[in-house]
Design a protein around this motif. Structure first.
Motif, PDB file in Angstrom:
ATOM      1  N   PRO A 126       0.720  -1.284   0.032  1.00  0.00           N
ATOM      2  CA  PRO A 126      -0.125  -0.138   0.016  1.00  0.00           C
ATOM      3  C   PRO A 126       1.065   1.332   0.042  1.00  0.00           C
ATOM      4  O   PRO A 126       1.943   1.354   0.671  1.00  0.00           O
ATOM      5  N   SER A 127       0.364   2.295  -0.532  1.00  0.00           N
ATOM      6  CA  SER A 127       1.012   3.518  -0.839  1.00  0.00           C
ATOM      7  C   SER A 127       0.719   4.506   0.445  1.00  0.00           C
ATOM      8  O   SER A 127      -0.191   4.442   0.831  1.00  0.00           O
ATOM      9  N   PHE A 159       7.564   8.320   1.463  1.00  0.00           N
ATOM     10  CA  PHE A 159       7.158   6.904   0.957  1.00  0.00           C
ATOM     11  C   PHE A 159       5.462   7.203   0.597  1.00  0.00           C
ATOM     12  O   PHE A 159       4.904   6.009   0.649  1.00  0.00           O
ATOM     13  N   THR A 160       5.379   8.240  -0.175  1.00  0.00           N
ATOM     14  CA  THR A 160       4.090   8.597  -0.644  1.00  0.00           C
ATOM     15  C   THR A 160       3.751   7.759  -1.900  1.00  0.00           C
ATOM     16  O   THR A 160       2.487   7.628  -2.273  1.00  0.00           O
ATOM     17  N   LEU A 183      10.048   6.145  -5.412  1.00  0.00           N
ATOM     18  CA  LEU A 183      10.648   7.253  -4.715  1.00  0.00           C
ATOM     19  C   LEU A 183       9.716   8.747  -5.208  1.00  0.00           C
ATOM     20  O   LEU A 183       9.142   8.578  -6.204  1.00  0.00           O
ATOM     21  N   HIS A 184       9.939   9.667  -4.167  1.00  0.00           N
ATOM     22  CA  HIS A 184       9.124  11.019  -4.663  1.00  0.00           C
ATOM     23  C   HIS A 184       9.707  11.277  -5.923  1.00  0.00           C
ATOM     24  O   HIS A 184      10.749  11.426  -6.460  1.00  0.00           O
ATOM     25  N   VAL A 191      12.859  15.259  -0.747  1.00  0.00           N
ATOM     26  CA  VAL A 191      12.147  14.226  -0.276  1.00  0.00           C
ATOM     27  C   VAL A 191      13.037  13.104  -0.230  1.00  0.00           C
ATOM     28  O   VAL A 191      13.188  12.180   0.522  1.00  0.00           O
ATOM     29  N   ARG A 192      13.707  12.563  -1.475  1.00  0.00           N
ATOM     30  CA  ARG A 192      14.134  11.580  -1.960  1.00  0.00           C
ATOM     31  C   ARG A 192      15.508  11.227  -0.983  1.00  0.00           C
ATOM     32  O   ARG A 192      15.977  10.087  -0.737  1.00  0.00           O
ATOM     33  N   LEU A 193      16.074  12.594  -0.625  1.00  0.00           N
ATOM     34  CA  LEU A 193      17.372  12.362   0.178  1.00  0.00           C
ATOM     35  C   LEU A 193      16.918  12.282   1.422  1.00  0.00           C
ATOM     36  O   LEU A 193      17.950  12.051   2.433  1.00  0.00           O
ATOM     37  N   ARG A 194      15.753  12.201   1.932  1.00  0.00           N
ATOM     38  CA  ARG A 194      15.383  11.670   3.268  1.00  0.00           C
ATOM     39  C   ARG A 194      14.777  10.324   3.193  1.00  0.00           C
ATOM     40  O   ARG A 194      15.121   9.526   3.952  1.00  0.00           O
ATOM     41  N   GLU A 195      14.171   9.907   2.123  1.00  0.00           N
ATOM     42  CA  GLU A 195      13.844   8.660   1.858  1.00  0.00           C
ATOM     43  C   GLU A 195      14.787   7.405   1.706  1.00  0.00           C
ATOM     44  O   GLU A 195      14.840   6.553   2.220  1.00  0.00           O
TER      45      GLU A 195
END
Length: 310
Positions: A126-127, A159-160, A183-184, A191-195
């Motif tokens: 799930p997203s 992780f949206t 990824l975003h 955001v990717r650099l946090r994911e």
């Protein structure tokens, strides 16, 4: 950690070659199961041919299996006629995949139909928004975890799209850890650099232990940016960089300009890569000579092949 919602588990009683010969691709209709239904167990005494055949992996953002561009007449006709699950399954089956990642998965009913036609198990991730993911395999899938963030629940803004982890049991009994991710997509990398660090923290124990692992999906970054360096610095091998040719562009399906879809490997399997390429061919791309042609998605699938006998 969250556990993915129910998935349909389909036995592998018939080869995909038979599927390709079947008119209509009826598949294994009626074999849906609940979350608690057992998988078909991997056979430790599998034939040597099965145990050592190359492992074929596909990462594919399927654009909800709606066809691209959506506004073309033939896309609308195929969708209205309920043809898209069969079209996806038939095209994917040509490459005899063992493991597939779907980003931007369609409705679970459509995924189930594709899995049945490919005679694969599948698990849905799930997203955090409206873009779920799916991991499919003709082998047993165990221990699925959705967004397995270390130390608790995922932050609401991360992780949206999707991220999930599961273990695929290979025919000889070996375990292959697979991370399916999307990824975003924002142009800015914030955001990717946090994911990515959150994902690497979750992966650290397996990476340090030298376990065979795959990271497959639409990572929404090109190979020349900081996000890519985070992966490679942590020990992930970009399969296309290792064995691919050309630029390996994966989007869009008419005139691709960027590479953002990946099959990455770590551990022993990273030394077994023999092929990696985008599938800019067949129904995965449009025909520039035909203004009414359409592709199955706006992305191209990324195929990677591993020689398990190496």
């Amino acid at each position: 950690m969250n556990v993915p919602e129910c998935s349909s588990l389909v036995s592998s009683a018939t080869s995909r070659r038979r599927f390709l010969r079947r008119a209509g691709g009826a598949g294994l209709a009626g074999l849906g199961a609940t979350c608690l239904a057992p998988f078909v167990r991997a056979d430790p005494f599998a034939r040597e041919e099965e145990r050592t055949r190359p492992l074929r992996v596909i990462a594919y953002n399927v654009y909800e299996c709606t066809g691209w561009p959506k506004d073309r007449a033939m896309v609308k006709k195929a969708t209205a006629a309920g043809q898209m699950p069969d079209r996806f399954a038939r095209e994917l089956a040509l490459y005899e995949p063992d493991v597939i990642n779907f980003s931007e998965s369609p409705d679970e009913k459509v995924v189930q139909q594709i899995a049945e036609r490919l005679e694969m198990h599948h698990v849905r991730f799930p997203s955090g928004g409206n873009w779920p993911g799916t991991l499919l395999s003709r082998f047993e899938i165990v221990d699925p975890q959705n967004a397995p963030v270390v130390g608790g629940e995922r932050p609401a803004d991360l992780f949206t799209r999707h991220w999930g982890r599961a273990t695929v049991k290979l025919p000889g009994g070996e375990s292959l850890i697979v991370h399916s991710a999307h990824l975003h997509p924002a142009p800015e990398p914030d955001v990717r650099l946090r994911e990515i660090p959150a994902m690497l923290a979750s992966m650290r124990e397996d990476l340090n232990a030298g376990r065979s692992m795959l990271l497959i999906g639409d990572l929404n970054h090109t190979p020349d940016v900081a996000e890519h360096r985070l992966w490679t610095d942590a020990g992930w091998v970009d399969t296309f960089v290792k064995v691919g040719a050309g630029e390996g562009l994966t989007i869009k399906a008419d005139e691709p300009t960027r590479r953002i879809d990946y099959v990455m490997a770590a551990g022993p399997i990273a030394g077994q890569i023999v092929e990696s390429r985008p599938l800019f061919e067949g129904a995965f791309r449009t025909n520039p000579a035909d203004p009414q042609s359409f592709a199955l998605s706006d992305h191209l699938p990324q195929l990677a092949v591993f020689d398990l006998a190496k």
